[in-house]
Design a protein around this motif. Structure first.
Motif, mmCIF file in Angstrom:
data_model
loop_
_atom_site.group_PDB
_atom_site.id
_atom_site.type_symbol
_atom_site.label_atom_id
_atom_site.label_comp_id
_atom_site.label_asym_id
_atom_site.label_seq_id
_atom_site.Cartn_x
_atom_site.Cartn_y
_atom_site.Cartn_z
ATOM 1 N N THR A 361 66.681 56.465 -108.637
ATOM 2 C CA THR A 361 66.930 54.439 -107.857
ATOM 3 C C THR A 361 65.456 54.121 -107.605
ATOM 4 O O THR A 361 64.225 54.244 -107.339
ATOM 5 N N TRP A 362 65.005 52.646 -108.320
ATOM 6 C CA TRP A 362 63.566 52.081 -107.991
ATOM 7 C C TRP A 362 63.758 51.227 -108.172
ATOM 8 O O TRP A 362 64.922 50.394 -108.868
ATOM 9 N N ALA A 363 62.730 49.967 -107.044
ATOM 10 C CA ALA A 363 62.689 49.094 -107.413
ATOM 11 C C ALA A 363 61.380 48.535 -107.584
ATOM 12 O O ALA A 363 60.745 49.378 -107.162
ATOM 13 N N GLN A 364 60.796 47.481 -107.871
ATOM 14 C CA GLN A 364 59.202 47.123 -107.431
ATOM 15 C C GLN A 364 58.522 45.304 -106.960
ATOM 16 O O GLN A 364 59.587 45.081 -107.261
ATOM 17 N N ALA A 365 57.981 45.701 -106.938
ATOM 18 C CA ALA A 365 57.063 44.139 -106.173
ATOM 19 C C ALA A 365 56.033 44.041 -106.979
ATOM 20 O O ALA A 365 54.913 44.279 -106.244
ATOM 21 N N GLY A 366 56.106 43.352 -107.082
ATOM 22 C CA GLY A 366 54.959 42.672 -108.656
ATOM 23 C C GLY A 366 53.952 43.605 -108.757
ATOM 24 O O GLY A 366 52.724 43.542 -109.231
ATOM 25 N N HIS A 367 55.265 45.169 -109.322
ATOM 26 C CA HIS A 367 54.136 46.444 -109.948
ATOM 27 C C HIS A 367 54.306 46.732 -111.333
ATOM 28 O O HIS A 367 54.949 46.661 -111.810
ATOM 29 N N PRO A 368 53.337 47.352 -111.323
ATOM 30 C CA PRO A 368 53.720 48.123 -113.441
ATOM 31 C C PRO A 368 54.873 49.115 -112.563
ATOM 32 O O PRO A 368 54.801 49.892 -112.131
ATOM 33 N N ALA A 369 56.098 48.787 -113.914
ATOM 34 C CA ALA A 369 56.765 49.849 -114.247
ATOM 35 C C ALA A 369 56.368 51.601 -114.289
ATOM 36 O O ALA A 369 55.561 51.455 -115.300
ATOM 37 N N PRO A 370 57.517 52.187 -114.238
ATOM 38 C CA PRO A 370 56.587 53.675 -113.945
ATOM 39 C C PRO A 370 57.218 54.112 -115.641
ATOM 40 O O PRO A 370 57.735 53.405 -116.583
ATOM 41 N N LEU A 371 55.752 55.041 -115.678
ATOM 42 C CA LEU A 371 56.118 55.386 -117.987
ATOM 43 C C LEU A 371 56.832 56.911 -117.904
ATOM 44 O O LEU A 371 57.028 57.417 -116.963
ATOM 45 N N LEU A 372 57.858 56.512 -118.512
ATOM 46 C CA LEU A 372 58.594 58.149 -118.679
ATOM 47 C C LEU A 372 58.535 58.556 -119.779
ATOM 48 O O LEU A 372 58.412 58.164 -121.090
ATOM 49 N N PHE A 373 58.278 60.061 -120.371
ATOM 50 C CA PHE A 373 57.503 60.791 -121.149
ATOM 51 C C PHE A 373 58.210 61.956 -121.275
ATOM 52 O O PHE A 373 58.970 62.834 -120.550
ATOM 53 N N ARG A 374 58.651 61.897 -122.836
ATOM 54 C CA ARG A 374 60.422 62.948 -123.135
ATOM 55 C C ARG A 374 60.064 63.130 -124.755
ATOM 56 O O ARG A 374 59.667 62.537 -125.483
ATOM 57 N N ALA A 375 59.990 64.270 -124.223
ATOM 58 C CA ALA A 375 59.435 65.507 -125.642
ATOM 59 C C ALA A 375 58.320 64.533 -126.729
ATOM 60 O O ALA A 375 59.045 64.145 -128.076
ATOM 61 N N GLY A 376 57.689 64.427 -125.775
ATOM 62 C CA GLY A 376 56.551 63.855 -126.817
ATOM 63 C C GLY A 376 56.123 62.704 -126.804
ATOM 64 O O GLY A 376 55.588 62.113 -127.869
ATOM 65 N N LEU A 426 49.537 59.485 -124.292
ATOM 66 C CA LEU A 426 49.014 61.205 -124.202
ATOM 67 C C LEU A 426 50.173 61.543 -124.212
ATOM 68 O O LEU A 426 50.507 62.310 -123.523
ATOM 69 N N ALA A 427 51.499 61.052 -124.819
ATOM 70 C CA ALA A 427 52.794 61.779 -124.379
ATOM 71 C C ALA A 427 52.444 62.618 -125.274
ATOM 72 O O ALA A 427 53.112 63.788 -124.476
ATOM 73 N N PRO A 428 52.080 63.197 -126.466
ATOM 74 C CA PRO A 428 51.926 64.258 -126.778
ATOM 75 C C PRO A 428 51.184 65.859 -125.907
ATOM 76 O O PRO A 428 51.909 66.711 -126.184
ATOM 77 N N ARG A 429 50.571 65.269 -125.290
ATOM 78 C CA ARG A 429 49.483 66.175 -124.605
ATOM 79 C C ARG A 429 50.380 66.384 -123.385
ATOM 80 O O ARG A 429 50.310 67.810 -122.693
ATOM 81 N N LEU A 430 51.204 65.669 -122.505
ATOM 82 C CA LEU A 430 51.827 65.725 -121.000
ATOM 83 C C LEU A 430 52.991 66.367 -121.439
ATOM 84 O O LEU A 430 53.642 67.704 -120.825
ATOM 85 N N ASN A 431 54.023 66.407 -123.432
ATOM 86 C CA ASN A 431 54.549 67.342 -123.279
ATOM 87 C C ASN A 431 54.114 68.762 -123.425
ATOM 88 O O ASN A 431 54.748 69.837 -122.794
ATOM 89 N N GLU A 432 53.360 69.480 -123.369
ATOM 90 C CA GLU A 432 52.642 70.233 -123.825
ATOM 91 C C GLU A 432 52.081 71.535 -122.788
ATOM 92 O O GLU A 432 51.634 72.142 -122.252
ATOM 93 N N ALA A 433 52.062 70.439 -121.135
ATOM 94 C CA ALA A 433 51.633 70.397 -120.143
ATOM 95 C C ALA A 433 52.734 71.064 -119.019
ATOM 96 O O ALA A 433 53.582 71.228 -119.708
#
Length: 465
Positions: A361-376, A426-433
């Motif tokens: 559950t999240w909220a933001q105040a004029g801020h970039p939204a989170p980045l979600l990485f899944r399965a590459g 960077l999704a493929p590299r983060l998937n291997e981490a």
């Protein structure tokens, strides 16, 4: 005044006209170059370095003007009278007369106790030209009391020990207040080597000394400003490291297990070490298992913004521990920031993660939204409503929810590391981490070649298997 003849040698003759003309030409070229540089100097009067530079230019200009006038007098002799048909043009004559009026001469005959002053010396010392010239015994009456011992010592050394005079004292001018006079002179010896008289050239150097004082004062102001800036930077760095270290590596939370978060965070400093900004991050294990993730950026630099960060982190943790949801938490942070003595603007991202349901559950105040990485692959979460903190006292902050899966990676960042699209690549590299620390290292490597104007923060959360 006729040239003095010393017992052992004749007075030196002035240099040839041609050599003096060459010196005058060089001086005037320097004046032209100085004016060109001075016109290009910074015009901001609030800048200590700029004030110091302008004071130096003015001092150099005063000295060059005096040098030009003295060389011209050496070449041309005494100033011409207004009736002289070969007198210079009026503006040049007035300028030269003004400069030369600051130089006078005097001779004191020790045998007859007579004193002879030039017309200019009367003006320098503020005396009526119709009054008789003062003797050496009477001269100290014109001098400021604290400078009289200095004048007495110079005259005594000249008359008793035949030493040249070269020193300054201040006189009380009836029209313009205290004036600084530079006196140079020598004893005139008789045939037996005794001192027959003393002559001197006296120069009003008040403007020159004023310019030198301005240079010293502006330089001192510049140094004080530098010392203040260094002390402030040192204090800001110490406060910042106490509140939030640059490098924290893995963030250990006690509730490890399937579905819990593996965390790592890092603050990336600005390219210029003196620019310590308002970027911050936080992670906290809450009662009954949820995890708080926070990250943001406050406007400003120095100790003030660091104290604001400390205040916000304390409030953020306190409200989160009381069970406040992200939307309401940002609403109250906004009101807190608006009520501070020095209001500021800031962006913020607040997330609450429940490991039992893997719900974010999240909220933001004029801020970039989170980045979600899944399965590459990677995507940016859709942001709920929320304006900058401090922008509106009555702002409302909406919440959004996202269900995460085991192995998902969340990247939270402030403005500045690299564009979001580049991070998504960077999704493929983060998937291997294997760990959040490995993911953070990958992100930092991608940001390493980017020159940042201010600090930036990155927080990586990986859903443990």
């Amino acid at each position: 005044m006729p040239p003095h003849v010393f017992a052992d040698r004749s007075a030196a003759q002035p240099p040839g006209r041609g050599s003096v003309d060459a010196l005058i030409s060089q001086t005037r070229r320097l004046k032209g170059d100085m004016d060109a540089v001075r016109l290009g100097a910074p015009a901001d009067r609030t800048d200590p370095r700029g004030r110091w530079q302008r004071a130096l230019y003015e001092l150099a200009r005063h000295q060059l003007d005096d040098l030009d006038a003295h060389l011209a007098q050496l070449r041309d002799g005494p100033p011409p009278t207004p009736s002289d048909p070969v007198a210079p043009a009026a503006p040049e004559a007035e300028r030269r007369a003004s400069l030369l009026s600051r130089v006078g001469s005097a001779e004191w005959n020790l045998l007859t106790d007579e004193a002879l002053w030039s017309e200019e010396l009367y003006g320098i010392l503020g005396r009526d030209p119709a009054a008789p010239a003062l003797t050496l015994d009477e001269l100290p009456s014109l001098v400021l009391e604290e400078d009289r011992p200095k004048l007495t010592a110079m005259v005594t050394d000249c008359l008793v020990d035949s030493r040249p005079i070269d020193g300054e004292f201040r006189v009380v001018h009836p029209d313009s207040g205290p004036r600084t006079v530079h006196m140079m002179g020598e004893p005139v010896l008789d045939a037996e080597g005794g001192t027959a008289s003393m002559w001197a050239v006296l120069r009003d150097v008040s403007e020159l000394r004023r310019s030198q004082r301005e240079v010293r004062e502006s330089h001192d102001s510049l140094q004080r400003g530098r010392h203040r800036a260094q002390a402030e930077h040192r204090l800001t760095t110490e406060l910042r490291e106490a509140v939030m270290p640059s490098w924290r590596g893995p963030l250990s939370l006690p509730g490890r297990g399937p579905g819990s978060l593996d965390l790592a965070a890092r603050r990336l400093p600005a390219a210029t070490a003196s620019l310590i900004g308002g970027d911050w991050y936080d992670a906290l294990e809450l009662p009954d298992g949820p995890t708080l993730l926070g990250l943001g950026d406050l406007t400003g630099q120095g100790p003030a913004v660091t104290s604001h960060i400390a205040m916000m982190l304390g409030a953020l943790r306190g409200m989160a521990m009381a069970g406040t949801g992200p939307g309401q938490l940002l609403t109250w942070l906004n009101q807190l920031l608006d009520a501070t003595v020095q209001p500021a603007l800031g962006s913020a991202l607040c997330c609450r993660y429940r490991p039992d349901t893997r719900t974010l559950t999240w909220a933001q105040a004029g801020h970039p939204a989170p980045l979600l990485f899944r399965a590459g692959t990677g995507r940016r979460l859709h942001a709920p409503q929320g304006v900058l903190l401090g922008a509106s006292a009555h702002a409302v902050y909406r919440q959004a929810e996202e269900t995460l899966e085991v192995g998902d990676v969340l990247v939270l960042h402030t403005e500045g590391p690299v564009p979001g699209d580049r991070l998504l690549g960077l999704a493929p590299r983060l998937n291997e981490a294997r760990t959040a620390q490995d993911c953070l290292r990958t992100v930092v490597e991608e940001c390493g070649g980017t020159r940042r104007d201010h600090d930036a923060c990155v927080l990586v959360a990986r859903v443990a298997r």
